[in-house]
Design an enzyme around this catalytic site. Structure first.
Site, short mmCIF file in Angstrom:
data_model
loop_
_atom_site.label_atom_id
_atom_site.label_comp_id
_atom_site.label_asym_id
_atom_site.label_seq_id
_atom_site.Cartn_x
_atom_site.Cartn_y
_atom_site.Cartn_z
CB VAL A 1 -12.74 -3.72 1.00
CG1 VAL A 1 -12.18 -2.30 1.02
CG2 VAL A 1 -13.39 -4.01 -0.36
N GLY A 2 -9.72 -3.83 2.50
CA GLY A 2 -8.98 -3.50 3.71
C GLY A 2 -9.25 -2.09 4.19
CG ASP B 1 -3.68 -7.40 9.87
OD1 ASP B 1 -4.73 -7.35 9.18
OD2 ASP B 1 -3.38 -8.38 10.56
N GLY B 2 -4.88 -4.46 7.45
CA GLY B 2 -6.08 -3.65 7.30
C GLY B 2 -7.30 -4.21 7.99
CB THR C 1 -0.88 0.05 1.27
OG1 THR C 1 -1.68 -1.09 1.30
CG2 THR C 1 -1.70 1.32 1.36
#
Lengths: 225, 140
Positions: B30-31, B54-55, B1
């Site tokens: 989705v994070g 770590d979303g 990201t």
């Protein structure tokens, strides 16, 4: 520090430089400079965590998320799980500037992008396909499905994969709630999975969703956003 | 990201993210990146914050929004970032993630967890010699 300023997570030097030069030399407005910067990483696939060809899901597909926030107008444009369009940050800018929405998601975000003139193209590459094939060959490990601890004990005491699987399914027939959250066992099998009957599944303790098993993947030890 | 904060000469603050999420995720997952207040948050009256990591865990705590509110309440950028990391480690001690914070006048700082150190890149107009600088912070 001082202004103007561009700050970026990780060592993404090219993206930071592009945003800064867009802001200063190019005299872009900050949102356009932000998109210019993020787009560098989408093209360069920074760390394999940005852009096409990275982080395949369980079916081997790559999808993209992006978000832009303007701190003066408090306006936001975002796309989530965008499919088959490479330029997620640019599409998020169309959501920001051309709609009064905040976020579009999935295939319908793709339809919106096509309407705005973006091109549909696969986000899978040879590398992401190979990564996915290797993961499937390794019994789809690691994955994001919940596993109950009781089951891990069987594996630890030396049962082979198949041995443990057979024993577990026999035990599971008698009292599923003891063993599994879903079957087949996600810690040694690919899906598709089915939930153990809903009422038999006890509420899950606040498992450490980021325990080492979950995040200890080969890439730089972490697999994250 | 990639998560990025951009502040122009007039103090116009924007922030954003772009990512392909977590590897081997369940399709549709989705994070935190596209979630306002989780992946990024900006307020030109105060500054901005962005997150990565770590979303699945981080988005539950809206660290970017609360870091900006921390700036509003007088915290410095590093302190604002650290406080948000600690809020998360209370429930998820081993999560991996980092937060970068910048004030509207260009001061910046970061904090992290679950890795040895966390690098972030800066292009700063008050000290510009044509090169982006990399700062690293030891994790909390």
């Amino acid at each position: 520090g001082g202004l103007p300023l561009v700050v970026t997570t990780w060592r993404f030097l090219n993206a930071t430089l592009q945003a800064y030069q867009s802001l200063t030399v190019g005299e872009f407005d900050p949102i356009d400079a932000l998109v210019e910067g993020c787009s560098v990483c989408e093209r360069e696939q920074c760390d394999g965590t940005v852009g096409y060809g990275g982080s395949p899901d369980e079916t081997g597909e790559t999808t993209l998320d992006a978000m832009l926030m303007d701190g003066t107008t408090m306006d936001i444009g975002a796309v989530a799980a965008l499919r088959e369009v490479k330029h997620a940050a640019a599409v998020a800018k169309y959501v920001l500037r051309n709609t009064r929405h905040t976020m579009l998601a999935g295939s319908q975000a793709t339809d919106f992008a096509l309407q705005m003139g973006f091109r549909r193209e696969t986000l899978q590459t040879d590398e992401s396909r190979a990564m996915w094939e290797q993961w499937k060959a390794n019994h789809c490990q690691p994955n994001f499905w919940r596993v109950s601890n009781a089951h891990c004990v069987c594996v630890l005491v030396g049962f082979s994969y198949l041995g443990a699987q057979t024993i577990l399914s026999q035990i599971a027939q008698k009292d599923r709630s003891i063993i599994e959250n879903v079957i087949p066992s996600p810690s040694m099998s690919c899906g598709p999975y089915e939930p153990v009957s809903a009422n038999a599944v006890r509420s899950n303790p606040p498992e450490d969703a980021s325990d080492p098993d979950r995040t200890d993947f080969s890439f730089g030890r972490y697999n994250h956003d | 990201t990639i998560s990025m904060i951009v502040i122009d000469q007039t103090g116009h603050v924007v922030a954003g993210t772009s990512t392909n999420g977590a590897r081997h995720k369940i399709p549709g997952r989705v994070g935190d990146s596209p979630i306002p207040g989780a992946g990024a948050y900006a307020d030109s009256e105060v500054g901005a914050a962005v997150a990565t990591g770590d979303g699945d865990v981080m988005m539950r705590f809206l660290p970017a929004l609360l870091a900006v509110e921390g700036l509003r309440n007088g915290q410095g950028p590093s302190e604002a970032a650290e406080r948000q990391i600690k809020r998360i480690t209370k429930y998820y001690p081993t999560f991996a993630g980092g937060i970068v914070v910048a004030t509207k006048d260009g001061r910046h700082g970061a904090a992290c967890n679950g890795m040895a150190e966390f690098p972030y890149s800066v292009a700063d107009g008050s000290d510009w010699q044509g090169e982006v600088k990399v700062y690293t912070v030891k994790c909390v």
